[in-house]
Write a protein that holds these residues in place. Structure first.
Motif, PDB file in Angstrom:
ATOM      1  N   HIS A   5       0.855  -1.191   0.000  1.00 18.10           N
ATOM      2  CA  HIS A   5       0.000   0.000   0.000  1.00 18.10           C
ATOM      3  C   HIS A   5       0.888   1.238   0.000  1.00 18.10           C
ATOM      4  O   HIS A   5       1.956   1.249   0.618  1.00 18.10           O
ATOM      5  N   ILE A   6       0.442   2.264  -0.706  1.00 12.02           N
ATOM      6  CA  ILE A   6       1.186   3.524  -0.702  1.00 12.02           C
ATOM      7  C   ILE A   6       0.210   4.691  -0.699  1.00 12.02           C
ATOM      8  O   ILE A   6      -0.841   4.642  -1.344  1.00 12.02           O
ATOM      9  N   GLU A   7       0.570   5.719   0.059  1.00 11.75           N
ATOM     10  CA  GLU A   7      -0.190   6.971   0.083  1.00 11.75           C
ATOM     11  C   GLU A   7       0.763   8.118  -0.203  1.00 11.75           C
ATOM     12  O   GLU A   7       1.870   8.164   0.359  1.00 11.75           O
ATOM     13  N   LEU A   8       0.337   9.022  -1.065  1.00 11.19           N
ATOM     14  CA  LEU A   8       1.151  10.183  -1.427  1.00 11.19           C
ATOM     15  C   LEU A   8       0.348  11.456  -1.236  1.00 11.19           C
ATOM     16  O   LEU A   8      -0.865  11.492  -1.503  1.00 11.19           O
ATOM     17  N   LYS A   9       1.047  12.497  -0.800  1.00 11.57           N
ATOM     18  CA  LYS A   9       0.433  13.821  -0.721  1.00 11.57           C
ATOM     19  C   LYS A   9       1.400  14.839  -1.308  1.00 11.57           C
ATOM     20  O   LYS A   9       2.572  14.903  -0.914  1.00 11.57           O
ATOM     21  N   ASN A  10       0.923  15.591  -2.295  1.00 12.09           N
ATOM     22  CA  ASN A  10       1.706  16.668  -2.920  1.00 12.09           C
ATOM     23  C   ASN A  10       2.985  16.168  -3.584  1.00 12.09           C
ATOM     24  O   ASN A  10       3.992  16.877  -3.616  1.00 12.09           O
ATOM     25  N   TRP A  11       2.953  14.963  -4.119  1.00 11.73           N
ATOM     26  CA  TRP A  11       4.121  14.388  -4.795  1.00 11.73           C
ATOM     27  C   TRP A  11       3.977  14.590  -6.306  1.00 11.73           C
ATOM     28  O   TRP A  11       3.139  13.955  -6.949  1.00 11.73           O
ATOM     29  N   LEU A  12       4.751  15.503  -6.863  1.00 14.42           N
ATOM     30  CA  LEU A  12       4.774  15.748  -8.306  1.00 14.42           C
ATOM     31  C   LEU A  12       3.357  15.886  -8.863  1.00 14.42           C
ATOM     32  O   LEU A  12       2.644  16.788  -8.473  1.00 14.42           O
ATOM     33  N   ASN A  13       2.915  14.982  -9.763  1.00 11.95           N
ATOM     34  CA  ASN A  13       1.577  15.113 -10.346  1.00 11.95           C
ATOM     35  C   ASN A  13       0.453  14.875  -9.350  1.00 11.95           C
ATOM     36  O   ASN A  13      -0.691  15.264  -9.605  1.00 11.95           O
ATOM     37  N   PHE A  14       0.748  14.224  -8.232  1.00  6.91           N
ATOM     38  CA  PHE A  14      -0.301  13.688  -7.371  1.00  6.91           C
ATOM     39  C   PHE A  14      -0.500  14.545  -6.121  1.00  6.91           C
ATOM     40  O   PHE A  14       0.379  14.620  -5.263  1.00  6.91           O
ATOM     41  N   ARG A  15      -1.673  15.172  -6.033  1.00  2.00           N
ATOM     42  CA  ARG A  15      -1.967  15.946  -4.824  1.00  2.00           C
ATOM     43  C   ARG A  15      -2.339  15.024  -3.678  1.00  2.00           C
ATOM     44  O   ARG A  15      -1.941  15.242  -2.540  1.00  2.00           O
ATOM     45  N   LYS A  16      -3.097  13.978  -3.981  1.00  3.19           N
ATOM     46  CA  LYS A  16      -3.469  13.021  -2.954  1.00  3.19           C
ATOM     47  C   LYS A  16      -3.796  11.679  -3.603  1.00  3.19           C
ATOM     48  O   LYS A  16      -4.647  11.603  -4.479  1.00  3.19           O
ATOM     49  N   ILE A  82       4.908  10.844   2.170  1.00  2.90           N
ATOM     50  CA  ILE A  82       4.963   9.507   1.577  1.00  2.90           C
ATOM     51  C   ILE A  82       4.724   8.490   2.693  1.00  2.90           C
ATOM     52  O   ILE A  82       5.385   8.544   3.734  1.00  2.90           O
ATOM     53  N   LYS A  83       3.794   7.585   2.470  1.00  5.99           N
ATOM     54  CA  LYS A  83       3.553   6.525   3.439  1.00  5.99           C
ATOM     55  C   LYS A  83       3.449   5.198   2.695  1.00  5.99           C
ATOM     56  O   LYS A  83       2.696   5.072   1.732  1.00  5.99           O
ATOM     57  N   VAL A  84       4.219   4.204   3.137  1.00  2.83           N
ATOM     58  CA  VAL A  84       4.182   2.890   2.490  1.00  2.83           C
ATOM     59  C   VAL A  84       4.001   1.805   3.548  1.00  2.83           C
ATOM     60  O   VAL A  84       4.472   1.929   4.683  1.00  2.83           O
ATOM     61  N   SER A  85       3.300   0.748   3.145  1.00  7.39           N
ATOM     62  CA  SER A  85       3.164  -0.454   3.972  1.00  7.39           C
ATOM     63  C   SER A  85       3.919  -1.570   3.282  1.00  7.39           C
ATOM     64  O   SER A  85       3.751  -1.791   2.070  1.00  7.39           O
ATOM     65  N   VAL A  86       4.754  -2.272   4.038  1.00  7.82           N
ATOM     66  CA  VAL A  86       5.620  -3.313   3.489  1.00  7.82           C
ATOM     67  C   VAL A  86       5.416  -4.600   4.281  1.00  7.82           C
ATOM     68  O   VAL A  86       5.380  -4.568   5.515  1.00  7.82           O
ATOM     69  N   VAL A  87       5.276  -5.720   3.579  1.00  8.15           N
ATOM     70  CA  VAL A  87       5.189  -7.013   4.264  1.00  8.15           C
ATOM     71  C   VAL A  87       6.471  -7.794   4.012  1.00  8.15           C
ATOM     72  O   VAL A  87       7.067  -7.722   2.934  1.00  8.15           O
ATOM     73  N   SER A  88       6.909  -8.529   5.007  1.00  3.73           N
ATOM     74  CA  SER A  88       8.080  -9.392   4.889  1.00  3.73           C
ATOM     75  C   SER A  88       7.732 -10.750   5.470  1.00  3.73           C
ATOM     76  O   SER A  88       6.927 -10.857   6.396  1.00  3.73           O
ATOM     77  N   GLY A  89       8.371 -11.794   4.935  1.00  7.75           N
ATOM     78  CA  GLY A  89       8.088 -13.142   5.404  1.00  7.75           C
ATOM     79  C   GLY A  89       6.740 -13.627   4.912  1.00  7.75           C
ATOM     80  O   GLY A  89       6.070 -12.988   4.088  1.00  7.75           O
ATOM     81  N   SER A  90       6.299 -14.770   5.418  1.00  8.26           N
ATOM     82  CA  SER A  90       5.018 -15.343   5.019  1.00  8.26           C
ATOM     83  C   SER A  90       4.479 -16.199   6.158  1.00  8.26           C
ATOM     84  O   SER A  90       5.204 -16.577   7.084  1.00  8.26           O
ATOM     85  N   GLY A  91       3.191 -16.495   6.074  1.00  8.26           N
ATOM     86  CA  GLY A  91       2.568 -17.338   7.075  1.00  8.26           C
ATOM     87  C   GLY A  91       2.634 -16.720   8.463  1.00  8.26           C
ATOM     88  O   GLY A  91       2.432 -15.522   8.653  1.00  8.26           O
ATOM     89  N   LEU A 100       6.406   6.222   7.292  1.00  8.41           N
ATOM     90  CA  LEU A 100       5.846   7.506   6.867  1.00  8.41           C
ATOM     91  C   LEU A 100       6.938   8.564   6.930  1.00  8.41           C
ATOM     92  O   LEU A 100       7.677   8.654   7.915  1.00  8.41           O
ATOM     93  N   LEU A 101       7.015   9.360   5.873  1.00  8.40           N
ATOM     94  CA  LEU A 101       7.965  10.475   5.826  1.00  8.40           C
ATOM     95  C   LEU A 101       7.245  11.705   5.299  1.00  8.40           C
ATOM     96  O   LEU A 101       6.701  11.701   4.190  1.00  8.40           O
ATOM     97  N   GLY A 102       7.222  12.756   6.116  1.00 13.53           N
ATOM     98  CA  GLY A 102       6.709  14.049   5.691  1.00 13.53           C
ATOM     99  C   GLY A 102       7.823  15.073   5.750  1.00 13.53           C
ATOM    100  O   GLY A 102       8.657  15.049   6.670  1.00 13.53           O
ATOM    101  N   PHE A 103       7.864  15.971   4.766  1.00 13.28           N
ATOM    102  CA  PHE A 103       8.916  16.988   4.751  1.00 13.28           C
ATOM    103  C   PHE A 103       8.443  18.220   3.985  1.00 13.28           C
ATOM    104  O   PHE A 103       7.525  18.153   3.155  1.00 13.28           O
ATOM    105  N   LYS A 104       9.083  19.343   4.279  1.00 11.35           N
ATOM    106  CA  LYS A 104       8.789  20.594   3.575  1.00 11.35           C
ATOM    107  C   LYS A 104       9.994  21.505   3.688  1.00 11.35           C
ATOM    108  O   LYS A 104      10.990  21.159   4.339  1.00 11.35           O
ATOM    109  N   SER A 105       9.926  22.656   3.071  1.00  9.71           N
ATOM    110  CA  SER A 105      11.028  23.617   3.147  1.00  9.71           C
ATOM    111  C   SER A 105      11.077  24.231   4.539  1.00  9.71           C
ATOM    112  O   SER A 105      10.041  24.471   5.171  1.00  9.71           O
ATOM    113  N   GLU A 106      12.305  24.498   5.032  1.00 12.05           N
ATOM    114  CA  GLU A 106      12.442  25.102   6.363  1.00 12.05           C
ATOM    115  C   GLU A 106      11.925  26.537   6.385  1.00 12.05           C
ATOM    116  O   GLU A 106      11.709  27.104   7.459  1.00 12.05           O
ATOM    117  N   GLY A 107      11.713  27.117   5.196  1.00 14.46           N
ATOM    118  CA  GLY A 107      11.044  28.419   5.134  1.00 14.46           C
ATOM    119  C   GLY A 107      11.932  29.635   5.278  1.00 14.46           C
ATOM    120  O   GLY A 107      11.520  30.742   4.989  1.00 14.46           O
TER     121      GLY A 107
END
Length: 384
Positions: A5-16, A82-91, A100-107
Protein backbone atom coordinates in the motif's frame (compact mmCIF):
# COMPACT_ATOMS: atom_id res chain seq x y z
CA UNK A 1 9.58 -8.04 1.01
CA UNK A 2 7.04 -6.12 -1.00
CA UNK A 3 5.03 -2.92 -0.78
CA UNK A 4 1.31 -3.55 -0.40
CA UNK A 5 0.00 0.00 0.00
CA UNK A 6 1.19 3.52 -0.70
CA UNK A 7 -0.19 6.97 0.08
CA UNK A 8 1.15 10.18 -1.43
CA UNK A 9 0.43 13.82 -0.72
CA UNK A 10 1.71 16.67 -2.92
CA UNK A 11 4.12 14.39 -4.79
CA UNK A 12 4.77 15.75 -8.31
CA UNK A 13 1.58 15.11 -10.35
CA UNK A 14 -0.30 13.69 -7.37
CA UNK A 15 -1.97 15.95 -4.82
CA UNK A 16 -3.47 13.02 -2.95
CA UNK A 17 -3.27 9.29 -3.75
CA UNK A 18 -3.83 6.04 -1.84
CA UNK A 19 -3.62 2.70 -3.67
CA UNK A 20 -2.90 -0.98 -3.13
CA UNK A 21 0.02 -2.56 -5.01
CA UNK A 22 0.14 -6.14 -6.27
CA UNK A 23 3.17 -8.35 -6.69
CA UNK A 24 3.09 -7.33 -10.37
CA UNK A 25 1.47 -3.94 -10.99
CA UNK A 26 0.86 -2.40 -14.42
CA UNK A 27 0.45 1.37 -14.71
CA UNK A 28 -1.35 2.77 -17.74
CA UNK A 29 -2.37 6.30 -18.72
CA UNK A 30 -1.75 9.03 -21.31
CA UNK A 31 1.61 10.71 -21.76
CA UNK A 32 2.58 13.13 -18.97
CA UNK A 33 -0.15 11.79 -16.68
CA UNK A 34 2.41 10.80 -14.03
CA UNK A 35 3.27 7.12 -14.54
CA UNK A 36 7.03 7.71 -14.38
CA UNK A 37 6.59 10.18 -11.52
CA UNK A 38 4.76 7.51 -9.55
CA UNK A 39 7.66 5.09 -10.05
CA UNK A 40 10.02 7.88 -9.03
CA UNK A 41 8.77 7.84 -5.44
CA UNK A 42 10.45 4.46 -4.98
CA UNK A 43 13.68 5.79 -6.48
CA UNK A 44 13.37 8.73 -4.08
CA UNK A 45 13.15 6.38 -1.09
CA UNK A 46 16.11 4.46 -2.48
CA UNK A 47 18.23 7.61 -2.50
CA UNK A 48 17.09 8.61 0.99
CA UNK A 49 17.97 5.16 2.35
CA UNK A 50 21.19 4.69 0.35
CA UNK A 51 24.15 3.93 2.64
CA UNK A 52 26.59 5.38 0.09
CA UNK A 53 26.02 9.11 0.41
CA UNK A 54 22.28 9.30 -0.03
CA UNK A 55 19.87 11.13 2.22
CA UNK A 56 16.85 13.43 2.11
CA UNK A 57 18.79 16.50 0.97
CA UNK A 58 20.31 14.65 -1.97
CA UNK A 59 17.04 13.01 -3.00
CA UNK A 60 15.29 16.39 -3.09
CA UNK A 61 18.20 18.16 -4.84
CA UNK A 62 18.29 15.52 -7.60
CA UNK A 63 14.71 16.47 -8.46
CA UNK A 64 15.42 20.18 -8.71
CA UNK A 65 14.45 21.15 -5.18
CA UNK A 66 11.16 21.19 -3.32
CA UNK A 67 9.53 23.72 -5.63
CA UNK A 68 9.81 21.30 -8.54
CA UNK A 69 9.07 18.22 -6.45
CA UNK A 70 5.92 19.54 -4.80
CA UNK A 71 2.60 19.19 -6.65
CA UNK A 72 1.52 22.38 -8.44
CA UNK A 73 -1.94 22.04 -6.91
CA UNK A 74 -0.43 22.27 -3.39
CA UNK A 75 -1.32 25.92 -2.89
CA UNK A 76 -1.79 26.04 0.89
CA UNK A 77 -0.54 22.72 2.29
CA UNK A 78 3.11 22.65 1.19
CA UNK A 79 4.14 19.45 2.99
CA UNK A 80 5.12 16.44 0.88
CA UNK A 81 4.17 13.12 2.46
CA UNK A 82 4.96 9.51 1.58
CA UNK A 83 3.55 6.52 3.44
CA UNK A 84 4.18 2.89 2.49
CA UNK A 85 3.16 -0.45 3.97
CA UNK A 86 5.62 -3.31 3.49
CA UNK A 87 5.19 -7.01 4.26
CA UNK A 88 8.08 -9.39 4.89
CA UNK A 89 8.09 -13.14 5.40
CA UNK A 90 5.02 -15.34 5.02
CA UNK A 91 2.57 -17.34 7.07
CA UNK A 92 3.00 -17.08 10.84
CA UNK A 93 6.35 -15.31 10.44
CA UNK A 94 4.90 -12.52 8.27
CA UNK A 95 5.53 -8.98 9.52
CA UNK A 96 4.00 -5.68 8.43
CA UNK A 97 6.00 -2.47 8.40
CA UNK A 98 4.61 1.04 7.96
CA UNK A 99 6.95 3.88 7.10
CA UNK A 100 5.85 7.51 6.87
CA UNK A 101 7.96 10.48 5.83
CA UNK A 102 6.71 14.05 5.69
CA UNK A 103 8.92 16.99 4.75
CA UNK A 104 8.79 20.59 3.58
CA UNK A 105 11.03 23.62 3.15
CA UNK A 106 12.44 25.10 6.36
CA UNK A 107 11.04 28.42 5.13
CA UNK A 108 14.08 30.59 5.89
CA UNK A 109 17.73 30.82 4.97
CA UNK A 110 18.86 28.05 2.63
CA UNK A 111 15.34 26.66 2.13
CA UNK A 112 16.51 23.17 3.01
CA UNK A 113 14.06 20.27 3.19
CA UNK A 114 13.26 19.41 6.81
CA UNK A 115 11.43 16.46 8.28
CA UNK A 116 7.95 17.33 9.53
CA UNK A 117 7.14 13.76 10.53
CA UNK A 118 8.88 10.40 10.39
CA UNK A 119 7.25 7.30 11.73
CA UNK A 120 7.96 3.57 11.70
CA UNK A 121 5.45 0.97 12.89
CA UNK A 122 6.07 -2.79 13.06
CA UNK A 123 3.03 -5.02 13.47
CA UNK A 124 1.10 -2.05 14.88
CA UNK A 125 3.80 -1.33 17.46
CA UNK A 126 5.50 2.04 17.22
CA UNK A 127 9.23 1.82 16.56
CA UNK A 128 9.95 5.48 15.73
CA UNK A 129 8.11 8.78 16.00
CA UNK A 130 9.60 12.11 15.06
CA UNK A 131 9.97 14.96 15.85
CA UNK A 132 11.00 13.81 19.31
CA UNK A 133 12.41 15.72 22.29
CA UNK A 134 15.94 15.71 20.82
CA UNK A 135 14.65 17.09 17.50
CA UNK A 136 12.85 19.90 19.28
CA UNK A 137 15.99 20.75 21.22
CA UNK A 138 18.15 20.71 18.08
CA UNK A 139 16.21 21.60 14.91
CA UNK A 140 19.26 20.83 12.78
CA UNK A 141 18.52 17.12 13.32
CA UNK A 142 15.38 17.49 11.22
CA UNK A 143 17.43 18.06 8.05
CA UNK A 144 18.07 14.30 8.04
CA UNK A 145 15.82 11.27 8.27
CA UNK A 146 16.61 8.41 10.61
CA UNK A 147 16.16 6.11 7.62
CA UNK A 148 19.45 7.35 6.15
CA UNK A 149 21.46 7.09 9.39
CA UNK A 150 23.03 3.73 10.21
CA UNK A 151 23.30 4.66 13.87
CA UNK A 152 19.61 5.58 14.04
CA UNK A 153 17.92 2.90 11.91
CA UNK A 154 19.11 -0.15 13.88
CA UNK A 155 15.58 -1.22 14.79
CA UNK A 156 14.29 -0.91 11.22
CA UNK A 157 17.42 -1.38 9.11
CA UNK A 158 15.69 -4.20 7.23
CA UNK A 159 13.31 -1.58 5.87
CA UNK A 160 16.12 0.80 4.94
CA UNK A 161 17.97 -1.99 3.10
CA UNK A 162 14.80 -2.91 1.23
CA UNK A 163 14.29 0.65 -0.02
CA UNK A 164 17.97 1.05 -0.91
CA UNK A 165 17.96 -2.14 -3.03
CA UNK A 166 15.21 -0.99 -5.42
CA UNK A 167 16.19 -1.54 -9.07
CA UNK A 168 15.13 0.76 -11.90
CA UNK A 169 15.85 -0.20 -15.50
CA UNK A 170 15.04 1.58 -18.72
CA UNK A 171 17.90 0.29 -20.82
CA UNK A 172 18.88 2.46 -23.79
CA UNK A 173 20.66 0.08 -26.18
CA UNK A 174 22.70 2.83 -27.85
CA UNK A 175 24.40 3.68 -24.55
CA UNK A 176 25.53 0.07 -24.33
CA UNK A 177 26.53 -0.25 -27.97
CA UNK A 178 28.53 2.98 -28.15
CA UNK A 179 29.81 3.28 -24.59
CA UNK A 180 33.42 3.62 -25.80
CA UNK A 181 32.48 6.69 -27.88
CA UNK A 182 30.07 8.26 -25.40
CA UNK A 183 32.64 8.27 -22.61
CA UNK A 184 32.46 7.57 -18.92
CA UNK A 185 29.74 10.06 -17.92
CA UNK A 186 27.03 8.07 -16.18
CA UNK A 187 24.20 8.86 -13.79
CA UNK A 188 24.91 7.50 -10.33
CA UNK A 189 22.00 5.05 -10.32
CA UNK A 190 22.69 4.00 -13.93
CA UNK A 191 18.99 3.94 -14.88
CA UNK A 192 19.74 3.59 -18.60
CA UNK A 193 21.96 0.53 -18.40
CA UNK A 194 25.37 1.97 -19.26
CA UNK A 195 26.87 -0.19 -16.53
CA UNK A 196 24.88 -3.29 -17.42
CA UNK A 197 27.95 -5.24 -18.55
CA UNK A 198 29.90 -4.22 -15.46
CA UNK A 199 27.02 -5.58 -13.40
CA UNK A 200 27.34 -8.92 -15.18
CA UNK A 201 31.09 -8.87 -14.61
CA UNK A 202 30.60 -8.37 -10.84
CA UNK A 203 28.30 -11.40 -10.59
CA UNK A 204 29.87 -14.70 -9.51
CA UNK A 205 30.81 -16.77 -12.57
CA UNK A 206 28.62 -19.76 -11.68
CA UNK A 207 25.59 -17.57 -11.00
CA UNK A 208 26.20 -15.48 -14.13
CA UNK A 209 26.53 -18.54 -16.36
CA UNK A 210 23.38 -20.14 -14.94
CA UNK A 211 21.37 -16.98 -15.60
CA UNK A 212 22.76 -16.57 -19.10
CA UNK A 213 21.80 -20.18 -19.88
CA UNK A 214 18.19 -19.42 -18.91
CA UNK A 215 18.25 -16.24 -21.00
CA UNK A 216 19.72 -18.19 -23.91
CA UNK A 217 16.84 -20.67 -23.84
CA UNK A 218 14.36 -17.79 -23.97
CA UNK A 219 16.22 -16.08 -26.83
CA UNK A 220 16.27 -19.31 -28.84
CA UNK A 221 12.48 -19.05 -28.98
CA UNK A 222 12.19 -15.28 -29.39
CA UNK A 223 15.02 -14.36 -31.79
CA UNK A 224 15.25 -16.00 -35.23
CA UNK A 225 18.33 -18.22 -35.72
CA UNK A 226 19.65 -17.43 -32.23
CA UNK A 227 21.97 -20.18 -31.03
CA UNK A 228 24.21 -19.24 -28.10
CA UNK A 229 24.93 -16.48 -25.57
CA UNK A 230 28.08 -16.00 -23.50
CA UNK A 231 29.99 -13.50 -21.35
CA UNK A 232 33.63 -12.73 -22.23
CA UNK A 233 36.37 -10.25 -21.44
CA UNK A 234 38.38 -8.55 -24.14
CA UNK A 235 41.87 -10.08 -24.21
CA UNK A 236 43.49 -6.69 -24.80
CA UNK A 237 41.48 -4.23 -22.68
CA UNK A 238 39.91 -6.59 -20.14
CA UNK A 239 36.51 -4.93 -20.72
CA UNK A 240 33.39 -7.13 -20.31
CA UNK A 241 31.27 -8.07 -23.32
CA UNK A 242 28.23 -10.11 -24.25
CA UNK A 243 28.59 -12.29 -27.33
CA UNK A 244 25.88 -14.06 -29.29
CA UNK A 245 26.09 -16.64 -32.05
CA UNK A 246 23.46 -17.37 -34.67
CA UNK A 247 22.97 -20.41 -36.90
CA UNK A 248 25.10 -20.00 -40.00
CA UNK A 249 25.96 -21.81 -43.22
CA UNK A 250 29.37 -22.41 -41.66
CA UNK A 251 29.54 -25.06 -38.93
CA UNK A 252 30.86 -22.46 -36.45
CA UNK A 253 29.31 -19.08 -37.15
CA UNK A 254 30.94 -15.84 -36.04
CA UNK A 255 30.30 -14.40 -32.59
CA UNK A 256 28.59 -10.99 -32.45
CA UNK A 257 29.23 -8.56 -29.61
CA UNK A 258 26.65 -6.27 -28.03
CA UNK A 259 27.30 -3.45 -30.51
CA UNK A 260 26.12 -5.78 -33.31
CA UNK A 261 22.98 -7.02 -31.58
CA UNK A 262 19.57 -5.51 -32.28
CA UNK A 263 18.02 -3.03 -29.85
CA UNK A 264 15.21 -5.48 -29.14
CA UNK A 265 17.62 -8.32 -28.34
CA UNK A 266 19.59 -6.15 -25.91
CA UNK A 267 16.44 -4.91 -24.18
CA UNK A 268 15.13 -8.46 -23.88
CA UNK A 269 18.43 -9.67 -22.40
CA UNK A 270 18.39 -6.81 -19.86
CA UNK A 271 14.75 -7.52 -18.96
CA UNK A 272 15.38 -11.21 -18.38
CA UNK A 273 18.57 -10.56 -16.41
CA UNK A 274 16.88 -8.01 -14.15
CA UNK A 275 14.08 -10.48 -13.37
CA UNK A 276 16.62 -13.16 -12.45
CA UNK A 277 19.11 -10.95 -10.63
CA UNK A 278 17.57 -9.99 -7.31
CA UNK A 279 14.73 -9.94 -4.82
CA UNK A 280 14.26 -6.18 -4.45
CA UNK A 281 11.52 -4.13 -6.06
CA UNK A 282 11.99 -3.83 -9.85
CA UNK A 283 10.75 -0.77 -11.75
CA UNK A 284 10.33 -1.22 -15.51
CA UNK A 285 9.52 1.59 -17.95
CA UNK A 286 7.74 0.45 -21.11
CA UNK A 287 9.44 -2.95 -21.54
CA UNK A 288 7.66 -3.32 -24.88
CA UNK A 289 9.98 -0.85 -26.64
CA UNK A 290 11.89 -2.33 -29.62
CA UNK A 291 10.21 -5.73 -29.17
CA UNK A 292 7.93 -7.60 -31.54
CA UNK A 293 4.31 -7.64 -30.35
CA UNK A 294 4.31 -11.43 -30.19
CA UNK A 295 7.15 -11.23 -27.64
CA UNK A 296 5.55 -8.33 -25.77
CA UNK A 297 2.39 -10.40 -25.33
CA UNK A 298 4.43 -12.99 -23.43
CA UNK A 299 6.03 -10.55 -20.94
CA UNK A 300 3.45 -11.02 -18.14
CA UNK A 301 3.71 -14.82 -18.44
CA UNK A 302 7.50 -14.54 -18.58
CA UNK A 303 7.56 -12.48 -15.38
CA UNK A 304 5.34 -14.97 -13.55
CA UNK A 305 7.36 -17.99 -14.70
CA UNK A 306 10.68 -16.48 -13.66
CA UNK A 307 9.24 -15.55 -10.27
CA UNK A 308 8.35 -19.21 -9.72
CA UNK A 309 11.89 -20.29 -10.62
CA UNK A 310 13.84 -17.99 -8.30
CA UNK A 311 14.16 -18.26 -4.53
CA UNK A 312 12.63 -14.85 -3.78
CA UNK A 313 9.71 -13.45 -5.78
CA UNK A 314 10.53 -9.83 -6.49
CA UNK A 315 7.83 -7.21 -6.83
CA UNK A 316 7.59 -5.61 -10.29
CA UNK A 317 6.01 -2.26 -11.23
CA UNK A 318 5.60 -1.68 -14.96
CA UNK A 319 4.51 1.33 -17.02
CA UNK A 320 3.09 0.48 -20.43
CA UNK A 321 1.04 1.69 -23.40
CA UNK A 322 1.03 -1.71 -25.09
CA UNK A 323 -2.17 -3.42 -26.26
CA UNK A 324 -0.19 -6.62 -26.76
CA UNK A 325 1.12 -6.65 -23.18
CA UNK A 326 -2.36 -5.94 -21.78
CA UNK A 327 -3.93 -8.49 -24.10
CA UNK A 328 -3.57 -11.05 -21.31
CA UNK A 329 -6.13 -12.14 -18.70
CA UNK A 330 -4.34 -10.22 -15.94
CA UNK A 331 -5.63 -9.91 -12.41
CA UNK A 332 -7.81 -6.78 -12.52
CA UNK A 333 -6.53 -5.15 -9.30
CA UNK A 334 -2.96 -5.39 -10.63
CA UNK A 335 -3.71 -2.66 -13.21
CA UNK A 336 -3.72 1.00 -12.16
CA UNK A 337 -4.96 3.83 -14.36
CA UNK A 338 -3.31 7.26 -14.06
CA UNK A 339 -5.72 10.04 -15.05
CA UNK A 340 -4.78 13.75 -15.19
CA UNK A 341 -7.32 16.19 -13.70
CA UNK A 342 -7.41 19.90 -12.83
CA UNK A 343 -6.66 18.94 -9.22
CA UNK A 344 -3.67 16.70 -9.91
CA UNK A 345 -3.49 13.19 -11.35
CA UNK A 346 -5.64 10.43 -9.92
CA UNK A 347 -4.59 6.81 -9.58
CA UNK A 348 -7.14 4.02 -9.29
CA UNK A 349 -7.81 0.42 -10.18
CA UNK A 350 -10.75 -0.98 -12.17
CA UNK A 351 -14.23 -0.36 -10.81
CA UNK A 352 -16.72 -3.16 -10.10
CA UNK A 353 -18.23 -3.04 -13.58
CA UNK A 354 -14.81 -3.24 -15.25
CA UNK A 355 -13.76 -6.11 -13.00
CA UNK A 356 -16.97 -7.93 -13.91
CA UNK A 357 -16.30 -7.39 -17.62
CA UNK A 358 -12.81 -8.88 -17.29
CA UNK A 359 -14.18 -11.77 -15.21
CA UNK A 360 -16.54 -12.48 -18.12
CA UNK A 361 -13.61 -12.85 -20.51
CA UNK A 362 -12.82 -9.38 -21.82
CA UNK A 363 -9.14 -8.41 -21.74
CA UNK A 364 -7.58 -5.38 -19.98
CA UNK A 365 -6.60 -4.01 -23.39
CA UNK A 366 -10.31 -3.95 -24.31
CA UNK A 367 -11.71 -2.71 -21.01
CA UNK A 368 -9.08 -0.38 -19.53
CA UNK A 369 -6.65 0.73 -22.22
CA UNK A 370 -9.24 2.84 -24.10
CA UNK A 371 -9.56 4.96 -20.92
CA UNK A 372 -5.82 5.67 -21.08
CA UNK A 373 -5.95 7.21 -24.54
CA UNK A 374 -5.60 11.01 -24.63
CA UNK A 375 -8.70 12.89 -25.71
CA UNK A 376 -8.44 14.21 -29.23
CA UNK A 377 -5.56 11.92 -30.23
CA UNK A 378 -7.38 11.10 -33.48
CA UNK A 379 -7.14 14.79 -34.43
CA UNK A 380 -3.35 14.89 -34.07
CA UNK A 381 -2.69 14.31 -37.77
CA UNK A 382 -5.05 17.13 -38.71
CA UNK A 383 -3.58 19.74 -36.38
CA UNK A 384 -0.41 20.53 -38.35
Amino acid sequence: MRITHIELKNWLNFRKVAVELSESTYLIGPNAAGKSNFLDVFRFLRTVASPSGGGLAKAVAERGGLKKLRCLQARKDTEVRIKVSVVSGSGESQETWDYLLGFKSEGTGRQRPVVTEERVVLNRRRVLKRPDAQDKADKERLTQTHLEQVSANVRFRLLAEFFAATTYLHLVPQLLKFSDRIGGNRLEEDPFGQGFLEGLACTRANTRNARLKKIQRALEKAVPQFQELRFVRDETTGLPHLEARYTHWRPHGAWHREDQLSDGTLRLIALLWSLLAGDSMLLLEEPELSLNEAIVAQIPLLIDRIKRQVKYRRQVLITTHSEALLGNPLDGPSILLVTPTDDGSELCGPDEQELAMMADGLLPSEVLLPKARPEGAEQLGLST
